[in-house]
Structures are given as C-alpha cells and as structure tokens.
Enzyme design. Sequence first.
Site, short mmCIF file in Angstrom:
data_model
loop_
_atom_site.label_atom_id
_atom_site.label_comp_id
_atom_site.label_asym_id
_atom_site.label_seq_id
_atom_site.Cartn_x
_atom_site.Cartn_y
_atom_site.Cartn_z
N GLN A 119 0.96 -1.12 0.20
CA GLN A 119 0.00 -0.06 0.06
C GLN A 119 0.97 0.99 0.01
O GLN A 119 1.92 1.29 0.74
CB GLN A 119 -0.99 -0.11 1.14
N HIS A 125 -2.76 0.17 -3.74
CA HIS A 125 -3.72 0.59 -2.85
C HIS A 125 -4.35 1.87 -2.98
O HIS A 125 -5.50 2.39 -3.59
CB HIS A 125 -3.05 0.76 -1.31
N ASP A 184 -8.18 0.99 -3.16
CA ASP A 184 -8.95 0.93 -2.04
C ASP A 184 -9.72 2.48 -2.12
O ASP A 184 -8.93 3.57 -1.91
CB ASP A 184 -8.22 0.77 -0.52
N GLU A 219 -11.51 -2.20 -3.78
CA GLU A 219 -11.76 -2.72 -2.29
C GLU A 219 -12.74 -1.48 -1.71
O GLU A 219 -12.51 -0.27 -1.96
CB GLU A 219 -10.50 -2.54 -1.51
N ASP A 263 -14.10 -4.76 2.82
CA ASP A 263 -13.17 -4.68 3.84
C ASP A 263 -14.31 -3.91 5.08
O ASP A 263 -14.85 -4.53 5.97
CB ASP A 263 -12.27 -3.51 3.72
N GLN A 284 -11.11 -9.20 2.73
CA GLN A 284 -10.08 -8.78 3.41
C GLN A 284 -10.32 -9.31 4.77
O GLN A 284 -11.50 -8.89 5.57
CB GLN A 284 -9.78 -7.33 3.58
N LYS A 297 -9.04 -8.63 8.01
CA LYS A 297 -8.14 -7.73 8.66
C LYS A 297 -7.87 -8.03 10.08
O LYS A 297 -8.69 -7.85 11.05
CB LYS A 297 -9.11 -6.24 8.69
#
Length: 417
Positions: A171, A193, A235, A270, A304, A326, A328
């Site tokens: 990212q 990212h 993202d 994302e 996410d 994801q 996380k």
Amino acid sequence: MQIKDVVLAPGNGAFFYDDQEAIRLGAIQDSFIYAGAPTTPGFEAIRIPASSLSVGLVLRDDTVVWGDMMNVQYSGAGGRGPLFDTNRMSNFTSSVVAPRLLDVDASRYLEACTKVLEPHEHKRLPLAIEYGVSQALLRVAAHIHRRTMAEIICAEFDLPLPTFRIPIYCQSGDAREINVDKMILKAVDVLPHGLINSRQKFGVGGQTFMEFVKWVAARTREIGRPGYKPVLHFDVYGWIGQEIGLEPQSIADFICKVADTVPGFTINIESPADFGSTQAQIENYAKIISILDSRGSSARIVVDERCNTLEDIRLFAEARSAHLIQIKTPDVGSLADTARAVLLCKENKVGAYVGGSCTETDLSAQASVHISVATQADMMLAKPGMGVDEAFSIVGNEQNRLLAMLDRRRAHNENVG
C-alpha cells in the site's frame, strides 16, 4: 505449566490512527496532519500516532516470546472497535488475561487460545488483546514443539505443509507516485492501494481516480521489467458510493468503466461503497458482483468495511458478496480465527486476503505471514507502515525464510522416510 510469568511493554504502531469520519466530512490535509476537529469518540486530533502494547510470555526455560496488540488505522469506523487505549489494555491484560496464561497448556495452540481468550463477564475480550495474546501463544507452541508457527497451524488444522508463496500486496500511503515506482521496481505482486480516502483524491464523478488508475497502468508498462503485470488493487474507502450514489447498477457501471480503461490488467476495487450495516453491505455487494460477473468484467470486488469478525466473514463468504474478502487481522481478533477465516473463504470459493493495518508492528506482521502461508491464502498485505520498503522487506523476507525452512523439513522427512 509452560508459562511462568507475563510481562507487558508499551510500544508504537508503525503508522497513525486516523479519524475516518472527519476525513470523509472534508478535513483538509495540512502537510502530514489533518486540520480541524475530530468527530470520532476517543480521538484528540484527526491523526494521532499509533500505539501498541507488547505481551511477553516468560517460559520455564526463561525464553520470552512476544505478541503485539493494537487497533487498525481507522478505529471506530465501519463497525470497528474504539481507539486503542494502552493503559486500559494493560490493566485488563494484567488483571484478567495474565492469570489465565499462567494456568494453561500452551503446547496445544487452539485449546490454549480457547481457554485464555474466553469471554469475561459475558463479553468478548477486546479484539486487540485477542490479537496480541494469540500471537504470543502461537510463538510459545512453536518454541515448545521446535517448529515454525506455520507448522503449528498446519498441525492444528490438519493441513499439508505448504509449498507455494503467497502474493504480496503493498500500500502506497499518500506518497503515491514515489511509492508506486518503488513497488514496480521491486516487482510487487499486487499494488498500489492508492489511499483514495477523500473527495479530492476521488474527484468529481471519479475522474481524478480514473486518471490515477490509468497512470499506474502506464507507469507499470513504462518502468516495469518485461512481462511484469501486477494485479492493480485500489482502496476507494466507499467513495464510489458517496460520489456516484448507492445504486448497485450505477456502482457496477462505474467499476466496469474503470476496468475498461486498463485492458489486460486484473483490477481489484476495495470498499466501493458503505451501505451502513453488515446486512445491507452483503445484499448490495452481491448485486454489484452479479452485474460484474454477468458482463465478464475483469474487476473484482474486495470487502473491508462492515466485514470485521469471523462471523461477518462467514456471512459474506456464504452469500458470495465479494470476490475477495479482506481478513483484517486486528479486527478479527485471535490469529486462530484468521486461519479459520481463510479456510472458510476457501470452502465457499471466495478469495481470502490476509490483510491488517499500517498501524501494526513487525511481530504481528511476521505472525500473519505464517498464517497466510499455512492456510495458502490468495494474497497477504505487506505491513506494517506506509513506506513500502520496510513492509515489503518484513513480510517478503519472513515468507522466504519460512518457505526455505519448510523445504528443508520436507527434504529431511523424505530422507528419513
């Protein structure tokens, strides 16, 4: 019992905790900080240094193994837990968790996690504590059995020794152009990212974002080695929904348009939108995915926000409400649940991405690598921090060392056999 004492050490996360709501509401970035007042409870400023807490387990042979607690960058947003409070976590660990650790058979990893991390006063332990303690317990089991953490996971879940490396995703943080170049030169598997977390970065109608996508693809072709074609993963922090609207058809149309601008690349999007609740997210993401799949789009949706715990992951996976989930890690809690989440995704033929946060530490990142490799996840995040070099080195080198040890173990077993 194998654990004779517990020690705690306050520490730093590798990045910062950010007030996502304040940023979404238009907080202006002033160099590295954000100007204005925070809006999420617990934040004294919109951006504050990430803190962590290390838990050390002192073993009978005086070896000390560690695990690290922290929360994710956007704490208090998207259904996540509150901002990390080092003092509160330290007091809770000392009074509630430490006595359990001194009275458990740490050679049996899953059983130890279940006993140590059981609810307290009918409430689940703070997820940060689950995360850090489960890392330390995994290292204890590895030490006792003289095996890698990955081998402990394989033994506990009855999995074969892994043979394949897991693609690594980096990212960029805000230094996007410089960090994209770094990723390309290092031939990162999945990038960049992009941190598309504000209206300024997304642009009117998504135009600024579209230009960035095209630039990343062009830059990859320009300075990448011959044949290098990474997955492009962006993202957008719900900004497609915020700017285009929350109609699944419109969101799918926009995503198809993005993918069409960079033919030949696989595109991951994302968090295209935040529909306000886990159930609404599941229903609407499923509609978006159905539209994309029916068109044969190369774009893949990654969930996410609103998909935090193992139970959330199960709901998304069973509903096929994402191409890639994801996992996380600090939000999931126990690393044992991260392993279960990967296997659950595989069972439902949904991609498993072992993620986490830039606020993590070297220790939590290394432990995550072992889970990712043992369960053969589809990709894993280079973490901690936002600097590319450090995170890619920590995760990539840990994976390479692990695979080398597993190759040696496999060869030894074959020779003995």
